[in-house]
Design a protein around this motif. Structure first.
Motif, PDB file in Angstrom:
ATOM      1  N   LEU A   1       0.856  -1.189   0.000  1.00 36.38           N
ATOM      2  CA  LEU A   1       0.000   0.000   0.000  1.00 36.38           C
ATOM      3  C   LEU A   1       0.885   1.229   0.000  1.00 36.38           C
ATOM      4  CD1 LEU A   1      -2.913   1.163   0.309  1.00 36.38           C
ATOM      5  CD2 LEU A   1      -2.493   1.171   2.786  1.00 36.38           C
ATOM      6  N   PHE A   2       0.566   2.181  -0.878  1.00 39.72           N
ATOM      7  CA  PHE A   2       1.280   3.457  -0.992  1.00 39.72           C
ATOM      8  C   PHE A   2       0.326   4.549  -0.536  1.00 39.72           C
ATOM      9  CE2 PHE A   2       2.449   7.349  -3.029  1.00 39.72           C
ATOM     10  CZ  PHE A   2       3.815   7.318  -3.297  1.00 39.72           C
ATOM     11  N   VAL A   3       0.734   5.291   0.498  1.00 39.34           N
ATOM     12  CA  VAL A   3      -0.115   6.347   1.040  1.00 39.34           C
ATOM     13  C   VAL A   3       0.711   7.600   1.281  1.00 39.34           C
ATOM     14  CG1 VAL A   3      -1.766   6.994   2.835  1.00 39.34           C
ATOM     15  CG2 VAL A   3      -1.420   4.581   2.307  1.00 39.34           C
ATOM     16  N   GLU A   4       0.230   8.725   0.776  1.00 43.66           N
ATOM     17  CA  GLU A   4       0.833   9.997   1.142  1.00 43.66           C
ATOM     18  C   GLU A   4       0.149  10.478   2.412  1.00 43.66           C
ATOM     19  OE1 GLU A   4       0.627  12.463  -2.349  1.00 43.66           O
ATOM     20  OE2 GLU A   4       2.482  11.597  -3.142  1.00 43.66           O
ATOM     21  N   THR A   5       0.958  10.747   3.436  1.00 45.04           N
ATOM     22  CA  THR A   5       0.401  11.076   4.747  1.00 45.04           C
ATOM     23  C   THR A   5       1.056  12.331   5.293  1.00 45.04           C
ATOM     24  OG1 THR A   5      -0.093  10.142   6.930  1.00 45.04           O
ATOM     25  CG2 THR A   5       2.059   9.608   5.983  1.00 45.04           C
ATOM     26  N   HIS A   6       0.339  13.010   6.177  1.00 44.25           N
ATOM     27  CA  HIS A   6       0.805  14.306   6.682  1.00 44.25           C
ATOM     28  C   HIS A   6       0.142  14.546   8.031  1.00 44.25           C
ATOM     29  CE1 HIS A   6       1.511  18.681   6.791  1.00 44.25           C
ATOM     30  NE2 HIS A   6       2.411  18.493   5.837  1.00 44.25           N
ATOM     31  N   PRO A   7       0.848  15.181   8.979  1.00 45.42           N
ATOM     32  CA  PRO A   7       0.225  15.468  10.276  1.00 45.42           C
ATOM     33  C   PRO A   7      -0.992  16.385  10.178  1.00 45.42           C
ATOM     34  CG  PRO A   7       2.613  15.717  10.401  1.00 45.42           C
ATOM     35  CD  PRO A   7       2.278  15.556   8.943  1.00 45.42           C
ATOM     36  N   ALA A   8      -0.998  17.274   9.203  1.00 45.32           N
ATOM     37  CA  ALA A   8      -2.127  18.190   8.982  1.00 45.32           C
ATOM     38  C   ALA A   8      -2.380  18.263   7.484  1.00 45.32           C
ATOM     39  CB  ALA A   8      -1.820  19.568   9.554  1.00 45.32           C
ATOM     40  N   PRO A   9      -3.122  17.307   6.931  1.00 44.14           N
ATOM     41  CA  PRO A   9      -3.252  17.200   5.469  1.00 44.14           C
ATOM     42  C   PRO A   9      -3.663  18.482   4.768  1.00 44.14           C
ATOM     43  CG  PRO A   9      -4.168  15.263   6.526  1.00 44.14           C
ATOM     44  CD  PRO A   9      -3.827  16.221   7.633  1.00 44.14           C
ATOM     45  N   ASP A  10      -4.564  19.251   5.359  1.00 48.73           N
ATOM     46  CA  ASP A  10      -5.022  20.460   4.666  1.00 48.73           C
ATOM     47  C   ASP A  10      -3.952  21.537   4.589  1.00 48.73           C
ATOM     48  OD1 ASP A  10      -5.101  20.928   7.392  1.00 48.73           O
ATOM     49  OD2 ASP A  10      -6.894  22.195   7.295  1.00 48.73           O
ATOM     50  N   ARG A  11      -2.840  21.338   5.327  1.00 47.98           N
ATOM     51  CA  ARG A  11      -1.741  22.300   5.260  1.00 47.98           C
ATOM     52  C   ARG A  11      -0.511  21.741   4.545  1.00 47.98           C
ATOM     53  NH1 ARG A  11      -3.259  23.239  10.720  1.00 47.98           N
ATOM     54  NH2 ARG A  11      -1.303  22.346  11.525  1.00 47.98           N
ATOM     55  N   ALA A  12      -0.647  20.549   3.971  1.00 49.57           N
ATOM     56  CA  ALA A  12       0.470  19.968   3.221  1.00 49.57           C
ATOM     57  C   ALA A  12       0.820  20.871   2.044  1.00 49.57           C
ATOM     58  CB  ALA A  12       0.117  18.567   2.731  1.00 49.57           C
ATOM     59  N   LEU A  13       2.097  21.018   1.781  1.00 49.60           N
ATOM     60  CA  LEU A  13       2.538  21.888   0.688  1.00 49.60           C
ATOM     61  C   LEU A  13       2.388  21.230  -0.673  1.00 49.60           C
ATOM     62  CD1 LEU A  13       5.765  23.470   2.268  1.00 49.60           C
ATOM     63  CD2 LEU A  13       3.402  24.340   2.262  1.00 49.60           C
ATOM     64  N   CYS A  14       2.180  19.928  -0.683  1.00 49.38           N
ATOM     65  CA  CYS A  14       2.027  19.178  -1.937  1.00 49.38           C
ATOM     66  C   CYS A  14       0.967  18.105  -1.750  1.00 49.38           C
ATOM     67  CB  CYS A  14       3.365  18.548  -2.327  1.00 49.38           C
ATOM     68  SG  CYS A  14       3.327  17.601  -3.859  1.00 49.38           S
ATOM     69  N   ASP A  15       0.030  18.037  -2.672  1.00 49.57           N
ATOM     70  CA  ASP A  15      -1.047  17.044  -2.656  1.00 49.57           C
ATOM     71  C   ASP A  15      -1.859  17.044  -1.367  1.00 49.57           C
ATOM     72  OD1 ASP A  15      -0.750  16.226  -5.212  1.00 49.57           O
ATOM     73  OD2 ASP A  15       0.005  14.227  -4.779  1.00 49.57           O
ATOM     74  N   ALA A  16      -2.178  18.230  -0.893  1.00 48.38           N
ATOM     75  CA  ALA A  16      -3.031  18.333   0.285  1.00 48.38           C
ATOM     76  C   ALA A  16      -4.394  17.697   0.050  1.00 48.38           C
ATOM     77  CB  ALA A  16      -3.199  19.798   0.679  1.00 48.38           C
ATOM     78  N   ALA A  17      -4.822  17.686  -1.199  1.00 41.53           N
ATOM     79  CA  ALA A  17      -6.155  17.172  -1.517  1.00 41.53           C
ATOM     80  C   ALA A  17      -6.300  15.691  -1.244  1.00 41.53           C
ATOM     81  CB  ALA A  17      -6.480  17.458  -2.985  1.00 41.53           C
ATOM     82  N   VAL A  18      -5.196  14.957  -1.224  1.00 40.70           N
ATOM     83  CA  VAL A  18      -5.304  13.502  -1.090  1.00 40.70           C
ATOM     84  C   VAL A  18      -4.409  12.934   0.006  1.00 40.70           C
ATOM     85  CG1 VAL A  18      -6.038  13.165  -3.474  1.00 40.70           C
ATOM     86  CG2 VAL A  18      -3.594  13.144  -2.946  1.00 40.70           C
ATOM     87  N   SER A  19      -3.783  13.783   0.802  1.00 36.51           N
ATOM     88  CA  SER A  19      -2.942  13.288   1.892  1.00 36.51           C
ATOM     89  C   SER A  19      -3.815  12.736   3.012  1.00 36.51           C
ATOM     90  CB  SER A  19      -2.049  14.409   2.424  1.00 36.51           C
ATOM     91  OG  SER A  19      -1.091  14.785   1.459  1.00 36.51           O
ATOM     92  N   TYR A  20      -3.373  11.629   3.608  1.00 38.93           N
ATOM     93  CA  TYR A  20      -4.148  10.970   4.656  1.00 38.93           C
ATOM     94  C   TYR A  20      -3.621  11.404   6.021  1.00 38.93           C
ATOM     95  CZ  TYR A  20      -7.215   7.281   6.369  1.00 38.93           C
ATOM     96  OH  TYR A  20      -8.247   6.585   6.971  1.00 38.93           O
ATOM     97  N   PRO A  21      -4.509  11.619   6.986  1.00 36.14           N
ATOM     98  CA  PRO A  21      -4.054  12.068   8.301  1.00 36.14           C
ATOM     99  C   PRO A  21      -3.098  11.059   8.947  1.00 36.14           C
ATOM    100  CG  PRO A  21      -6.433  12.334   8.084  1.00 36.14           C
ATOM    101  CD  PRO A  21      -5.978  11.533   6.901  1.00 36.14           C
ATOM    102  N   LEU A  22      -1.963  11.546   9.385  1.00 34.42           N
ATOM    103  CA  LEU A  22      -0.975  10.669  10.005  1.00 34.42           C
ATOM    104  C   LEU A  22      -1.564   9.945  11.217  1.00 34.42           C
ATOM    105  CD1 LEU A  22       2.018   9.744  10.009  1.00 34.42           C
ATOM    106  CD2 LEU A  22       2.494  11.707  11.498  1.00 34.42           C
ATOM    107  N   ALA A  23      -2.414  10.624  11.966  1.00 36.44           N
ATOM    108  CA  ALA A  23      -2.996  10.030  13.168  1.00 36.44           C
ATOM    109  C   ALA A  23      -3.900   8.840  12.860  1.00 36.44           C
ATOM    110  CB  ALA A  23      -3.782  11.095  13.941  1.00 36.44           C
TER     111      ALA A  23
END
Length: 269
Positions: free
Chosen positions: A226-248
């Motif tokens: 499984l490939f997942v782009e993840t971020h602590p605050a997805p709506d503030r990701a500098l790249c692909d915020a639209a599809v980043s999954y919440p790290l939590a």
């Protein structure tokens, strides 16, 4: 066939779309390390040092080769995780291979012979992302370009196909087709929920609420990773915020993927 750096399936490739800072990369990697230990799966940290295929001129396109590789090397030292990034030009691959455990070929370059040959010549594991303009059958030719250089350390990633005006659709038959090439197939669930026609703002243009459903479907269809782009605050990701999954929420998603994979792999269909 098992890849030499992946001792068992399923496995996970995850991280931010583009590296933003060393601090954030380490934060994400530490969470991924805990997931690896708790679920007993191999995890590969993914963070792009450069995004050469951003659509807009004003889009964040990464920290660059030198700084990005330094961060990825730090992630590996601090956590022991394998690391990967996509590459965009043949002349950067030798330098990148000094740090990367897996060299990722971006979807838009999956047919680029020079990039494929140069990556293959490093002897590293090569992850080919199937272009959203390419059939699963035609991906075979990209595989053959790697094999022609004597490298059979290959991973294949399904990320959907464009349908109509920017909508990405998954044909789950592709997992069976691509698996027949003899290499593990990964499901890129993040880009599979991207709508490339909606570019008004980066937090728009995706349906991340569908990520859990598609993840379960891919595991049932035979995806080994499984490939997942993840971020602590997805709506503030500098790249692909639209599809980043919440790290939590990532651990729960990966657990579902593993459970579905283990449930279906022994079924006789």
């Amino acid at each position: 066939m098992l890849n030499p750096i992946i001792p068992s399936y399923p496995f996970l490739i995850a991280g931010p779309c583009a590296l933003e800072s060393e601090e954030m990369a380490i934060q994400i990697a530490q969470t991924l390390k805990r997931i690896s230990a708790e679920l007993k799966i191999t995890v590969i940290f993914k963070g792009s040092y450069t995004k050469a295929n951003r659509t807009r001129e004003d889009a964040f396109n990464g920290l660059g080769l030198e700084q990005g590789l330094e961060i990825l090397a730090s992630v590996h030292r601090e956590t022991g995780l394998l690391v990967t990034s996509d590459v965009h030009e043949a002349n950067e691959i030798e330098k990148a291979a000094e740090v990367l455990d897996v060299i990722q070929i971006p979807a838009l370059l999956c047919k680029n012979t020079g990039v494929l040959h140069t990556a293959a010549d490093t002897g590293k594991t090569i992850n080919i992302k199937k272009g959203h303009f390419l059939t699963a059958q035609d991906l075979r030719y990209s595989v053959e370009k790697i094999e022609a250089r004597g490298n059979r350390n290959i991973i294949l990633t399904e990320r959907g196909n464009l349908f109509g005006y920017g909508e990405t659709i998954i044909d789950f038959r592709n997992f069976s087709i691509m698996r027949d090439y003899g290499y593990p197939v990964v499901f890129d669930v993040s880009h599979s929920v991207r709508n490339t026609a909606r570019r008004a703002a980066d937090p728009c243009g995706g349906t991340p609420q569908h990520i859990p459903l598609l993840t379960r479907c891919a595991a049932a269809a035979g995806a080994a990773g499984l490939f997942v782009e993840t971020h602590p605050a997805p709506d503030r990701a500098l790249c692909d915020a639209a599809v980043s999954y919440p790290l939590a929420d990532l651990a729960a998603l990966v657990k579902e993927f593993k459970q579905m994979y283990e449930f279906t792999r022994n079924l006789t269909l």
